[in-house]
Design a protein around this motif. Structure first.
Motif, short mmCIF file in Angstrom:
data_model
loop_
_atom_site.label_atom_id
_atom_site.label_comp_id
_atom_site.label_asym_id
_atom_site.label_seq_id
_atom_site.Cartn_x
_atom_site.Cartn_y
_atom_site.Cartn_z
N GLY A 121 38.34 34.03 52.05
CA GLY A 121 38.34 33.18 50.87
C GLY A 121 36.93 32.90 50.35
O GLY A 121 36.68 32.94 49.15
N ASP B 136 42.52 29.04 49.46
CA ASP B 136 43.43 27.95 49.81
C ASP B 136 43.81 27.20 48.54
O ASP B 136 43.29 27.49 47.45
CB ASP B 136 42.81 27.03 50.86
CG ASP B 136 41.56 26.32 50.36
OD1 ASP B 136 41.50 26.00 49.15
OD2 ASP B 136 40.64 26.09 51.17
N ILE B 137 44.70 26.25 48.67
CA ILE B 137 45.25 25.61 47.47
C ILE B 137 44.16 24.88 46.68
O ILE B 137 44.12 24.94 45.44
CB ILE B 137 46.44 24.70 47.82
CG1 ILE B 137 47.00 24.08 46.55
CG2 ILE B 137 46.06 23.63 48.82
CD1 ILE B 137 48.35 23.45 46.72
N ASN C 195 43.47 35.13 49.11
CA ASN C 195 42.79 34.47 50.23
C ASN C 195 42.29 33.05 49.96
O ASN C 195 41.68 32.46 50.82
CB ASN C 195 41.57 35.27 50.72
CG ASN C 195 41.94 36.63 51.23
OD1 ASN C 195 42.91 36.76 51.96
ND2 ASN C 195 41.23 37.64 50.81
N SER D 59 42.02 27.48 44.94
CA SER D 59 42.78 28.12 43.87
C SER D 59 42.85 27.23 42.64
O SER D 59 42.59 27.65 41.52
CB SER D 59 44.22 28.41 44.31
OG SER D 59 44.23 29.27 45.41
N SER E 271 34.41 34.14 55.63
CA SER E 271 35.86 34.26 55.67
C SER E 271 36.32 34.93 54.39
O SER E 271 35.58 35.01 53.40
CB SER E 271 36.49 32.88 55.78
OG SER E 271 36.49 32.24 54.52
#
Ligand SMILES: Nc1ncnc2c1ncn2[C@@H]1O[C@H](COP(=O)(O)OP(=O)(O)OP(=O)(O)O)[C@@H](O)[C@H]1O
Ligand SMILES: [Mg+2]
Lengths: 250, 314
Positions: free
Chosen positions: A139, A167-168, A165, A171, A137
């Motif tokens: 990310g 997600d929280i 890309n 990140s 994917s």
């Protein structure tokens, strides 16, 4: 220290950067922010010698950029570009191994293997280490490329929008890791971010670029305000304080 | 998995080679084996040279459609030869030994292609379709120039030229075989030494710089290597447009690895299998007069069309 003196840059007759002067302090996390097309990627490309400087100079640790050999610079500075080709048929593990190229020239020794294993673990890539990049994917792929730059083990690390890309959770864990590393190992990390809240939450310094010029630089507390967002991004967003930390209400 | 596939490839090459040497042999064995052995060696050499040249080119241009011949490398070789014959005349041409001529040609092609392609590849941001078009235009430009000069020269010279302007696998020049084998061998040795660097150069424009592999220097070296390989194959069998593409596509499909330490040997094997096997089937089994070049070009052309169409719709 990275010292940028009087850098101007033109592409096809258009001035992209105009007399940029900037010292990026040793150690710590510097966030580079600014609207789309401000010239952030161009500035990073100049520092990483992907583009040739047209005027002005860039020094790293007191030595002019052009005086480093490619091989030496690769042990001192790594860059992760913004747009990454996604069709590479490489396994995640091999990609991270490529990060050791400046030291191993392709033949991974025991030390290199150790670093690769550590990086795979700390980027939580072990589960997918044998998958090919073109099956991942967006990310996961971004994380793999960041892990590669990390494995290069350089004093300076330039990351162009590494949160793309992610997600929280990914990140936040990446930013936390960067911050710790910068502090513990005295590394200097320059990171292009679009989310001001991440910049304010994790960076030691923020530098704002607009239309090819530096328009603000300082600590997050000094910089992030409603006026700043209006001037630099031309948007009316509210800024509240969460303790010490300024928070943009989006 | 890779190990098993290599095993099958080596086995396939051995089987087609043995069949090629022995099938339908009449008369003296020692003569047949010697005669066919030379042909076998040259087919493997050429198949390998074209395949490695293609893979190298695709590595430094970061795509899997373009090949040296699509970009007009072989056409340039023929053009250089034509100009030489035109300027020296048939008598002047005859003064040189074949090997001398070949080496002169090789040097000229290397210089010309390095000059041309470093300019062409400079703008790496340029999109693939533009590169394809440029290549096709360059190729036809070179070929038309060849034809134009051919009209200007007299028939005796023309016959010398004709033998180099068409692909032919059934007749290979024995004089050139030895020097070609040495050159290709040396080139392969250099390529093998730089295989790790090729893995990095294939990553694109930015990452190689970040990892300390200077793409400009790498590109220059690789262009020189490609020029040598193309000179050898063009001198021996004439220009072949799509063989390289056929082989490289098969290789990527069969060997899902980024490492040139895997890709290049596999490409050499597959190149050898294609030419030896193809020639064997056509000549010994089907007894067809159709030159192998025609069949290979047909298949390769279809692959090219398929790749372009798929790219276009993606
Ligand atoms: N190769 C190029 N040709 C023409 N213009 C270019 C080229 N590269 C960049 N530019 C222009 O230079 C300006 C700055 O681009 P740059 O990529 O540095 O912006 P950026 O701040 O990184 O933007 P973003 O946040 O969208 O990534 C833009 O106006 C862009 O259009
Ligand atoms: Mg950018």
């Amino acid at each position: 220290m990275i010292r940028i003196t009087d850098i101007s840059h033109q592409i096809a007759g258009q001035e992209i950067l105009h007399r940029v002067n900037l010292d990026i302090p040793q150690g710590g996390l510097t966030a580079l922010v600014g609207p789309n097309g401000a010239g952030k990627s161009t500035l990073l490309s100049l520092v990483a010698r992907l583009l040739k400087a047209q005027s002005g100079r860039i020094e790293i640790n007191g030595k002019d950029l052009s005086q480093y050999s490619h091989a030496d610079l690769a042990k001192l500075l790594a860059i992760l570009p913004q747009v990454l080709t996604s069709t590479h048929r490489i396994s995640v593990k091999d990609l991270v191994g490529f990060g050791r190229y400046p030291y191993s020239r392709g033949r991974l020794g025991p030390q290199d293997r150790k670093v690769v294993a550590q990086v795979l673990q700390s980027f939580e890539l072990q589960q997918i280490q044998d998958r090919f990049l073109d099956t991942l994917s967006g990310g996961q792929r971004q994380r793999a490329y960041t892990a590669m730059a990390w494995a290069q083990d350089t004093e300076y690390l330039l990351l162009d929008e590494p949160l793309n890309n992610l997600d929280i959770a990914a990140s936040r864990s990446l930013m936390a890791r960067l911050k710790t590393l910068a502090k513990q190992e005295q590394r200097t990390i320059v990171i292009v971010l679009h989310d001001i809240n991440y910049a304010a939450g994790y960076a030691d310094h923020i530098v704002a670029l607009k239309a090819g010029q530096i328009v603000a630089a300082g600590s997050p507390q000094e910089i992030v305000s409603e006026g700043f967002l209006r001037d630099v991004f031309e948007t009316d967003a509210k800024v509240v304080l969460a303790g010490e930390r300024p928070l943009v209400v989006v | 998995m890779l190990r098993r596939r290599f095993f099958w490839l080596v086995l396939a090459l051995i089987v087609v080679s043995v069949l090629f040497l022995t099938l339908g042999a009449k008369g003296s064995w020692s003569f047949t084996l010697w005669f066919r052995g030379q042909k076998l060696a040259s087919l493997v050499l050429i198949g390998g040279a074209i395949s490695t040249a293609t893979i190298l080119f695709q590595t430094i241009t970061h795509n899997r459609i373009l090949t040296p011949s699509i970009m007009g490398f072989d056409a340039l070789y023929v053009l250089i030869l034509t100009v030489m014959i035109f300027m020296m005349g048939a008598s002047g041409y005859a003064q040189f030994l074949k090997v001398e001529l070949f080496l002169i040609n090789l040097v000229l092609l290397t210089l010309a292609s390095v000059a041309l392609f470093t300019v062409l590849l400079k703008d790496q941001s340029s999109d693939l379709m533009r590169m394809v078009l440029t290549g096709i235009i360059l190729g036809s430009l070179f070929r038309s120039l060849v034809q134009m000069i051919q009209r200007l020269i007299d028939p005796s010279e023309f016959s010398v030229l004709q033998s180099v302007s068409f692909a032919r696998f059934n007749k290979v020049d024995a004089d050139l075989l030895l020097v070609s084998a040495v050159l290709v061998g040396l080139t392969w040795a250099v390529i093998w030494k730089m295989r790790h660097r090729l893995d990095i150069l294939a990553l694109g424009v930015v990452l190689p710089v970040s990892l300390g592999a200077d793409p400009n220097r790498g590109q220059l070296l690789v262009l020189v290597l490609i020029s040598i390989l193309v000179s050898v194959s063009t001198a021996l069998v004439g220009p072949v447009a799509f063989l390289g593409l056929l082989v490289s596509s098969l290789t990527y499909r069969l060997i899902p690895s980024w490492h040139h330490g895997h890709i290049l040997p596999a490409a050499i094997l597959i190149g050898g299998i294609t030419l030896v096997g193809g020639q064997m089937v056509l000549e010994r089994i089907l007894h067809l007069e159709t030159p192998l070049a025609v069949v290979v070009e047909c298949l390769g052309g279809l692959v090219f069309l398929f790749l372009i169409l798929r790219k276009g719709s993606a």
